[in-house]
Design a protein around this motif. Structure first.
Motif, short mmCIF file in Angstrom:
data_model
loop_
_atom_site.label_atom_id
_atom_site.label_comp_id
_atom_site.label_asym_id
_atom_site.label_seq_id
_atom_site.Cartn_x
_atom_site.Cartn_y
_atom_site.Cartn_z
N ASP A 33 27.25 -10.96 6.41
CA ASP A 33 28.60 -10.91 5.85
C ASP A 33 29.11 -9.48 5.93
OD1 ASP A 33 28.72 -13.57 5.14
OD2 ASP A 33 27.87 -13.23 3.13
N GLU A 34 30.41 -9.34 5.76
CA GLU A 34 31.01 -8.00 5.69
C GLU A 34 30.28 -7.19 4.61
OE1 GLU A 34 33.45 -7.34 7.90
OE2 GLU A 34 33.23 -5.26 7.21
N GLY A 35 29.88 -5.96 4.90
CA GLY A 35 29.20 -5.11 3.91
C GLY A 35 27.69 -5.19 3.98
N GLN A 36 27.17 -6.17 4.72
CA GLN A 36 25.71 -6.31 4.77
C GLN A 36 25.12 -5.62 6.01
OE1 GLN A 36 25.12 -10.62 4.57
NE2 GLN A 36 24.49 -10.39 2.42
N PHE A 37 23.82 -5.36 5.93
CA PHE A 37 23.10 -4.86 7.11
C PHE A 37 21.69 -5.47 7.13
CE2 PHE A 37 22.57 -1.77 3.71
CZ PHE A 37 21.26 -1.36 3.77
N ARG A 38 21.09 -5.50 8.32
CA ARG A 38 19.76 -6.13 8.48
C ARG A 38 18.75 -5.08 8.94
NH1 ARG A 38 21.07 -10.25 11.59
NH2 ARG A 38 20.55 -9.17 13.51
N VAL A 39 17.62 -5.05 8.24
CA VAL A 39 16.54 -4.12 8.60
C VAL A 39 15.44 -4.90 9.32
CG1 VAL A 39 14.75 -2.56 7.69
CG2 VAL A 39 17.01 -2.66 6.59
N ALA A 40 15.04 -4.42 10.49
CA ALA A 40 13.86 -4.98 11.18
C ALA A 40 12.68 -4.10 10.77
CB ALA A 40 14.06 -4.93 12.69
N VAL A 41 11.75 -4.70 10.06
CA VAL A 41 10.60 -3.96 9.54
C VAL A 41 9.59 -3.77 10.67
CG1 VAL A 41 8.76 -3.98 7.81
CG2 VAL A 41 11.00 -4.96 7.27
N ASP A 42 8.99 -2.56 10.75
CA ASP A 42 7.98 -2.41 11.80
C ASP A 42 6.62 -1.92 11.32
OD1 ASP A 42 9.04 0.10 11.45
OD2 ASP A 42 9.63 0.41 13.53
N TYR A 43 6.53 -1.37 10.12
CA TYR A 43 5.22 -0.98 9.58
C TYR A 43 5.16 -1.37 8.11
CZ TYR A 43 4.43 2.12 13.61
OH TYR A 43 4.25 2.62 14.87
N LEU A 44 4.00 -1.90 7.72
CA LEU A 44 3.77 -2.32 6.34
C LEU A 44 2.55 -1.57 5.79
CD1 LEU A 44 4.13 -4.40 3.96
CD2 LEU A 44 2.73 -5.99 5.31
N ALA A 45 2.62 -1.17 4.52
CA ALA A 45 1.50 -0.46 3.88
C ALA A 45 0.79 -1.38 2.90
CB ALA A 45 2.02 0.78 3.15
N PHE A 46 -0.52 -1.19 2.76
CA PHE A 46 -1.32 -2.01 1.84
C PHE A 46 -1.91 -1.12 0.75
CE2 PHE A 46 -1.15 -4.13 5.84
CZ PHE A 46 -0.92 -5.45 5.50
N ASP A 47 -1.96 -1.64 -0.46
CA ASP A 47 -2.51 -0.91 -1.60
C ASP A 47 -3.46 -1.82 -2.37
OD1 ASP A 47 -0.76 1.65 -1.77
OD2 ASP A 47 0.65 0.02 -1.43
N PRO A 48 -4.60 -1.26 -2.84
CA PRO A 48 -5.51 -2.08 -3.65
C PRO A 48 -4.81 -2.69 -4.87
CG PRO A 48 -6.58 -0.02 -3.02
CD PRO A 48 -5.15 0.09 -2.58
N ALA A 49 -3.76 -2.01 -5.36
CA ALA A 49 -3.04 -2.52 -6.54
C ALA A 49 -2.49 -3.92 -6.30
CB ALA A 49 -1.90 -1.57 -6.88
N MET A 50 -2.29 -4.29 -5.02
CA MET A 50 -1.77 -5.64 -4.72
C MET A 50 -2.69 -6.71 -5.28
SD MET A 50 -0.61 -4.91 -0.82
CE MET A 50 0.97 -4.17 -0.44
N ARG A 51 -3.99 -6.40 -5.36
CA ARG A 51 -4.95 -7.36 -5.92
C ARG A 51 -4.58 -7.67 -7.38
NH1 ARG A 51 -7.00 -10.62 -7.99
NH2 ARG A 51 -9.13 -11.44 -8.01
N GLY A 52 -4.12 -6.65 -8.10
CA GLY A 52 -3.70 -6.85 -9.49
C GLY A 52 -2.38 -7.61 -9.59
N TRP A 53 -1.51 -7.42 -8.60
CA TRP A 53 -0.18 -8.08 -8.66
C TRP A 53 -0.26 -9.59 -8.45
CZ3 TRP A 53 2.53 -4.49 -4.51
CH2 TRP A 53 2.55 -3.16 -5.00
N ILE A 54 -1.39 -10.09 -7.86
CA ILE A 54 -1.45 -11.51 -7.50
C ILE A 54 -2.34 -12.32 -8.46
CG2 ILE A 54 -0.86 -11.17 -5.07
CD1 ILE A 54 -3.78 -11.30 -4.34
N THR A 55 -2.65 -11.73 -9.61
CA THR A 55 -3.48 -12.46 -10.58
C THR A 55 -2.66 -13.50 -11.33
OG1 THR A 55 -2.94 -10.81 -12.23
CG2 THR A 55 -5.01 -10.50 -11.03
N GLY A 56 -1.32 -13.40 -11.24
CA GLY A 56 -0.47 -14.32 -12.00
C GLY A 56 -0.01 -13.72 -13.31
N ARG A 57 -0.56 -12.56 -13.65
CA ARG A 57 -0.19 -11.92 -14.92
C ARG A 57 0.68 -10.69 -14.67
NH1 ARG A 57 -5.49 -13.26 -15.36
NH2 ARG A 57 -6.18 -11.21 -14.66
N ASP A 58 1.53 -10.38 -15.64
CA ASP A 58 2.32 -9.14 -15.55
C ASP A 58 1.43 -7.97 -15.96
OD1 ASP A 58 4.43 -10.74 -14.91
OD2 ASP A 58 5.35 -10.67 -16.90
#
Ligand SMILES: NC(=O)c1ccc[n+]([C@@H]2O[C@H](COP(=O)([O-])OP(=O)(O)OC[C@H]3O[C@@H](n4cnc5c(N)ncnc54)[C@H](OP(=O)(O)O)[C@@H]3O)[C@@H](O)[C@H]2O)c1
Length: 339
Positions: A33-58
């Motif tokens: 839409d007018e005002g929007q832009f699209r980013v093509a992602v090319d590199y992703l970073a991984f962190d051990p903290a992601m293990r904590g984010w997927i436990t289902g708990r805040d």
């Protein structure tokens, strides 16, 4: 129409995280839409903290729910723009998640910011990313190293630990910095490339051997222990602290996959006897100072004080397996994925 592949959380792991806890999905993105832009992602970073984010708990952030796109920092390029303030070709870093494209309306979306000219594309995810900044604030603000101090770092060959150890040794004038890592190859990197005084291979020692190794390297005791691992190495460090020691609780990766975490260190009462301080921190608390810290980290890298490693694997379809490398220790420095 753009087809966007993305990795969703398939289930909350109990115990070891595995590739089957994630599932790949493809969505069709609408035209801009007018005002929007699209980013093509090319590199992703991984962190051990992601293990904590997927436990289902805040925790310190809201938990990721089943069906959500996995969260993660990434860099990409604005490949199409209908926003006059955002030029096509702009390189950006943001919390884009494990997906190939995002559509945004403002640079404030996804906590996005432009990558300054001259900065290599992956550097905002490694030395200038969460791990480099964590090393900076954890060591300097929480650990408060003084010239001549003795310093032990666990997870020392990793993205965070390697930067913390080298700032201590080559910028802050510690008299002795020892790193703990798994295996002879990582230990050789610590002494030969990072130029630390010594390295301890924790995989070559049982608990008693670990105590002895730490005591041998620090006959006068430890001033600062920067801990990424917890468990036995934390206990061995606690047994060897000096009066007034600071223990930086950065992470405890040895516990992240544990269903029944091992009992805590028996040596923590040494904090009382030695009037020591053990302190946890979350790097986001220092967000207002990220820009200044990044400038200093770049200067230290350019001056040759910090060698940093990036481990770039390839293929978006391999994202979960690349994440798992953090827990097997297969990663050599900051774990990244090139799409
Ligand atoms: N407080 C904060 O705000 C904050 C922010 C970012 C990261 N962190 C923490 O910093 C630590 C390092 O994160 P990173 O992103 O820099 O990862 P990293 O150190 O680059 O990679 C993780 C490393 O942990 C080691 N490891 C894995 N399982 C282990 C186990 N059971 N026992 C001992 N070592 C183990 C492996 O190295 P070896 O081969 O040496 O075993 C692996 O290479 C993590 O604990 C993370 O949670 C904290």
């Amino acid at each position: 129409m753009t087809q966007n592949r993305r990795w969703l959380l398939a289930s909350h792991p109990q115990g070891d995280v595995a590739a089957e806890h994630f599932r790949i999905d493809t969505e069709s993105l609408p035209d801009l839409d007018e005002g929007q832009f699209r980013v093509a992602v090319d590199y992703l970073a991984f962190d051990p903290a992601m293990r904590g984010w997927i436990t289902g708990r805040d925790t310190y952030v809201s938990g990721i729910q089943v069906g959500d796109v996995m969260r993660g920092m990434a860099v990409g390029v604005v490949e199409a723009s209908r926003n006059p303030a955002v030029a096509e070709g702009t390189r950006v870093v943001g919390m884009f998640g494990w997906q190939e494209y995002v559509i945004a309306s403002s640079m404030r979306d996804f906590n996005m910011r432009p990558v300054p000219d001259g900065v290599p594309p992956t550097m905002p995810l490694s030395l200038l990313g969460i791990t480099g900044l964590t090393a900076y604030f954890g060591l300097l603000d929480v650990g408060q190293p003084k010239e001549g101090n003795t310093i032990l770092v666990s997870g020392a060959a990793g993205a965070t630990g390697s930067v913390a150890a080298q700032i201590a040794k080559h910028v802050k004038g510690a008299s002795k910095v020892v790193g703990v890592a798994g295996g002879p190859e990582k230990c050789a990197w610590l002494t030969d490339v990072a130029r630390l005084d010594a390295a301890i291979d924790y995989k070559a020692h049982d608990a008693r051997g670990l105590y002895r190794e730490v005591a041998r390297h620090f006959p006068q005791g430890i001033d600062v222990f920067f801990d990424n691992v917890g468990g036995g190495i934390l206990d061995a460090a606690l047994a060897n602290i000096k009066v007034g020691a600071r223990i930086v609780l950065c992470g405890a990766i040895s516990r992240y996959n544990a269903v029944n975490p091992p009992p805590g260190p028996v040596n923590y009462t040494n904090l009382i006897l030695k009037r020591g301080r053990m302190e946890g921190f979350i790097v986001m608390d220092y967000a207002a100072r990220f820009k200044d810290a990044s400038m200093e980290l770049i200067q230290w890298a350019q001056a040759g004080h910090i060698a940093y490693q990036e481990d770039v694997q390839e293929g978006f379809e391999h994202a979960p397996d690349v994440f798992l490398r953090l827990f097997s220790g297969a990663n050599r420095g900051k774990q990244l994925l090139k799409y």
